[in-house]
Design a protein around this motif. Structure first.
Motif, mmCIF file in Angstrom:
data_model
loop_
_atom_site.group_PDB
_atom_site.id
_atom_site.type_symbol
_atom_site.label_atom_id
_atom_site.label_comp_id
_atom_site.label_asym_id
_atom_site.label_seq_id
_atom_site.Cartn_x
_atom_site.Cartn_y
_atom_site.Cartn_z
ATOM 1 N N THR A 23 4.991 -5.806 2.086
ATOM 2 C CA THR A 23 4.010 -6.358 3.179
ATOM 3 C C THR A 23 3.085 -4.963 3.526
ATOM 4 N N ARG A 24 3.780 -3.922 3.734
ATOM 5 C CA ARG A 24 3.001 -2.665 3.861
ATOM 6 C C ARG A 24 2.225 -2.253 2.697
ATOM 7 N N GLY A 25 2.804 -2.461 1.476
ATOM 8 C CA GLY A 25 1.925 -2.165 0.328
ATOM 9 C C GLY A 25 0.622 -3.047 0.284
ATOM 10 N N PHE A 26 0.887 -4.372 0.813
ATOM 11 C CA PHE A 26 -0.420 -5.317 0.796
ATOM 12 C C PHE A 26 -1.278 -4.622 1.801
ATOM 13 N N TYR A 27 -0.780 -4.365 2.845
ATOM 14 C CA TYR A 27 -1.744 -3.678 3.834
ATOM 15 C C TYR A 27 -2.829 -2.688 3.334
#
Length: 118
Positions: A23-27
């Motif tokens: 999710t942090r990579g998606f952000y």
């Protein structure tokens, strides 16, 4: 529904918390690209909707302005028409939990916990 991975994280419901590296990579990607339109594709808990595709567009009133109007009056109708022309049976994604159709269907509210609400 809940679809946990090996560490019991549901990656489709982690967008507001950002508990996972995914999710942090998606952000990072999302904010770098800064898209006007975002499409998330996935399956739905094995539900049998009897359609080739169910779709969920963010409610136009959540989007507001010209983009909300465009999605409601142009993009969604054009997509539905194009798929229908190809003989793809499609329908909006709705929540149905033990009620009969005569009571109506509630639309899915894509809160920030989901990628499309983020």
């Amino acid at each position: 529904g809940f679809r946990g991975n090996a560490r019991n994280y549901d990656l489709n419901r982690d967008f507001i918390k950002a508990d996972t590296k995914n999710t942090r990579g998606f952000y990072e990607i999302f904010h770098h690209v800064n898209p006007d339109v975002f499409i998330d594709t996935h399956v739905s808990n094995g539900a049998d909707y009897q359609y080739t595709l169910t779709h969920l567009f963010t409610q136009h009133d959540q989007m507001g302005g010209a983009l909300g109007k465009y999605i409601k009056t142009d993009l969604r109708p054009a997509l539905e028409k194009a798929l229908r022309k190809k003989k793809w049976e499609i329908t909006p994604y709705v929540n149905v939990f033990g009620d009969v159709p005569e009571k109506g269907f509630s639309q899915f509210l894509d809160t920030p916990r989901y990628s499309t609400g983020y």
